[in-house]
Scaffold this active site. Sequence first.
Site, mmCIF file in Angstrom:
data_model
loop_
_atom_site.group_PDB
_atom_site.id
_atom_site.type_symbol
_atom_site.label_atom_id
_atom_site.label_comp_id
_atom_site.label_asym_id
_atom_site.label_seq_id
_atom_site.Cartn_x
_atom_site.Cartn_y
_atom_site.Cartn_z
ATOM 1 C CB CYS A 112 34.852 4.702 -26.678
ATOM 2 S SG CYS A 112 34.140 4.457 -28.306
ATOM 3 C CB CYS B 99 28.506 9.161 -28.614
ATOM 4 S SG CYS B 99 28.995 7.950 -29.886
ATOM 5 C CB CYS C 104 29.025 8.069 -24.712
ATOM 6 S SG CYS C 104 29.547 6.438 -24.101
ATOM 7 C CB CYS D 156 22.464 -6.764 -23.417
ATOM 8 S SG CYS D 156 23.110 -5.660 -24.684
ATOM 9 C CB CYS E 254 21.356 -8.568 -26.686
ATOM 10 S SG CYS E 254 21.285 -7.021 -27.628
ATOM 11 C CB CYS F 49 18.450 -4.810 -30.326
ATOM 12 S SG CYS F 49 18.139 -3.832 -28.845
ATOM 13 N NE ARG G 265 14.868 -5.396 -25.991
ATOM 14 C CZ ARG G 265 14.437 -6.613 -25.648
ATOM 15 N NH1 ARG G 265 14.140 -6.865 -24.391
ATOM 16 N NH2 ARG G 265 14.300 -7.569 -26.545
HETATM 17 N N1 SAM Z 1 30.087 1.394 -28.445
HETATM 18 C C1 SAM Z 1 28.966 0.791 -29.034
HETATM 19 C C2 SAM Z 1 28.109 1.755 -29.817
HETATM 20 O O1 SAM Z 1 28.035 2.903 -29.466
HETATM 21 O O2 SAM Z 1 27.495 1.331 -30.791
HETATM 22 C C3 SAM Z 1 28.106 0.040 -28.044
HETATM 23 C C4 SAM Z 1 27.892 0.579 -26.638
HETATM 24 S S1 SAM Z 1 27.003 2.095 -26.516
HETATM 25 C C5 SAM Z 1 27.325 2.576 -24.842
HETATM 26 C C6 SAM Z 1 25.313 1.596 -26.609
HETATM 27 C C7 SAM Z 1 24.255 2.666 -26.557
HETATM 28 O O3 SAM Z 1 24.116 3.139 -25.234
HETATM 29 C C8 SAM Z 1 24.451 3.918 -27.367
HETATM 30 O O4 SAM Z 1 24.130 3.763 -28.706
HETATM 31 C C9 SAM Z 1 23.474 4.863 -26.706
HETATM 32 O O5 SAM Z 1 22.218 4.784 -27.347
HETATM 33 C C10 SAM Z 1 23.369 4.337 -25.277
HETATM 34 N N2 SAM Z 1 23.925 5.300 -24.310
HETATM 35 C C11 SAM Z 1 25.225 5.572 -24.101
HETATM 36 N N3 SAM Z 1 25.380 6.524 -23.161
HETATM 37 C C12 SAM Z 1 24.134 6.868 -22.756
HETATM 38 C C13 SAM Z 1 23.625 7.805 -21.807
HETATM 39 N N4 SAM Z 1 24.435 8.594 -21.108
HETATM 40 N N5 SAM Z 1 22.296 7.901 -21.651
HETATM 41 C C14 SAM Z 1 21.467 7.104 -22.375
HETATM 42 N N6 SAM Z 1 21.888 6.210 -23.272
HETATM 43 C C15 SAM Z 1 23.199 6.085 -23.469
HETATM 44 C C1 DTB Z 2 20.731 0.747 -25.106
HETATM 45 O O1 DTB Z 2 20.010 1.278 -25.983
HETATM 46 N N1 DTB Z 2 20.869 1.195 -23.864
HETATM 47 C C2 DTB Z 2 21.825 0.417 -23.122
HETATM 48 C C3 DTB Z 2 22.123 -0.740 -24.105
HETATM 49 N N2 DTB Z 2 21.452 -0.337 -25.299
HETATM 50 C C4 DTB Z 2 23.493 -1.158 -24.354
HETATM 51 C C5 DTB Z 2 23.027 1.198 -22.679
HETATM 52 C C6 DTB Z 2 22.697 2.361 -21.798
HETATM 53 C C7 DTB Z 2 23.951 2.985 -21.354
HETATM 54 C C8 DTB Z 2 23.736 4.092 -20.371
HETATM 55 C C9 DTB Z 2 24.993 4.744 -19.966
HETATM 56 C C10 DTB Z 2 25.959 3.881 -19.231
HETATM 57 O O2 DTB Z 2 25.574 3.161 -18.267
HETATM 58 O O3 DTB Z 2 27.152 3.928 -19.534
HETATM 59 FE FE1 SF4 Z 3 31.956 4.810 -27.860
HETATM 60 FE FE2 SF4 Z 3 30.085 5.522 -26.140
HETATM 61 FE FE3 SF4 Z 3 29.853 6.222 -28.688
HETATM 62 FE FE4 SF4 Z 3 29.588 3.611 -27.973
HETATM 63 S S1 SF4 Z 3 28.240 5.297 -27.377
HETATM 64 S S2 SF4 Z 3 30.759 4.448 -29.691
HETATM 65 S S3 SF4 Z 3 31.037 3.545 -26.255
HETATM 66 S S4 SF4 Z 3 31.457 6.908 -27.275
#
Ligand code: SAM
Ligand code: DTB
Ligand code: SF4
Length: 336
Positions: free
Chosen positions: A76, A80, A83, A120, A151, A211, A283
């Site tokens: 990506c 973030c 992430c 989802c 979702c 959501c 959730r």
């Molecule tokens: N890429 C899209 C976005 O960011 O909008 C969708 C997928 S993203 C992985 C969805 C959500 O997962 C993020 O907004 C964040 O709140 C959550 N998330 C990602 N990495 C995480 C982590 N290490 N711990 C907890 N939540 C996480």
């Molecule tokens: C949300 O708020 N938490 C979920 C879902 N929406 C998509 C994602 C959590 C991701 C945790 C890190 C991972 O497994 O990559």
């Molecule tokens: Fe990309 Fe992760 Fe940020 Fe979603 S949360 S936009 S997958 S870097």
Amino acid sequence: MHRNFPVTDSADDRNVDKNRGEKTFESMKWSINEIQSLLDKPFNDLIFEAQQMHRQYHDANVVQLSTLISVKTGGCPEDCGYCPQAARYHTGVENQTMLSVESVVNAAAAAKSQGATRFCMGAAWRGPKQSDIEKIAEMISAVKALEMETCATLGMLKPGQAKQLGEAGLDYYNHNLDTSPDFYEEIISTRNYQDRLRTLQDVRDAGINVCCGGIVGMGETREVRAGLIAQLANLNPYPESVPINNLVQVEGTPLYGTAKLDPLEFVRTIAAARISMPKAMIRLSAGRREMSEEVQALCFLAGANSIFYGDKLLTTGNPEVRQDQALLDKLGMQSQ
Ligand code: SAM
Ligand code: DTB
Ligand code: SF4
């Protein structure tokens, strides 16, 4: 009316029963101070208030099981700080191009056979391209045909895309505000709060349920957590679904090594979300594998009524299915 910024009106006229019985999720004005006063309460008082609110709108012994799948993983372009899928961090996550519709439907059917009612689909994109939307729409329609709640979380949407997803049968779009507006820039620089609010409004305008939640345990203060909850609760209407994630620390991400949040503070955050967004599904999301059963039970007591179910979140681990089933049995809770 859609409100973009925290509302600072006095709380004197606040009546927590104001929207009882109404069909819409009409929001009340919550100042950050009001939410912070909730978070500051003696723990027992806070949980009691949350449980009372919870029982007005929900069955206190029922939890919704939602299964996640990563339909496009890693690589990506965003930054973030939490992430593991951001290309710029070296986390060991293997990139994967988009899954086939067939494999997604098979995963949804398997989740349904284990008891999940919600599915989802997540993608590691800044936002989808038009060709992506077409393929995702096929996935959504196919999962919907299994009679599961759908979702998707695909990043920022361009005008018209939300409508296409809705037409395919999307019930909810997940797009998190993640944290308070003030703390946001410490975590993400490649897109801003307004971008997120704009996508949420598009989703709302397309008639899809919102959501929207956030992450705690990122080194933020209690005031920041209050700012996040106030921001969510002041969306008008407030989100139908609010995921509260506890940071899953992944080596290679900037937030790896952040001091862990006290689990009782996590429970307080759930309670504040429940009190300020009484009708929403709250959730208990990422970070559950690192939580004891006792903390999870407190989260249910504080008003959480959904969990992610299945051995994996998107790229990181989640409790095993049989462990979750055993926990729900132990608590005498039913799933839906
Ligand atoms: N890429 C899209 C976005 O960011 O909008 C969708 C997928 S993203 C992985 C969805 C959500 O997962 C993020 O907004 C964040 O709140 C959550 N998330 C990602 N990495 C995480 C982590 N290490 N711990 C907890 N939540 C996480
Ligand atoms: C949300 O708020 N938490 C979920 C879902 N929406 C998509 C994602 C959590 C991701 C945790 C890190 C991972 O497994 O990559
Ligand atoms: Fe990309 Fe992760 Fe940020 Fe979603 S949360 S936009 S997958 S870097």
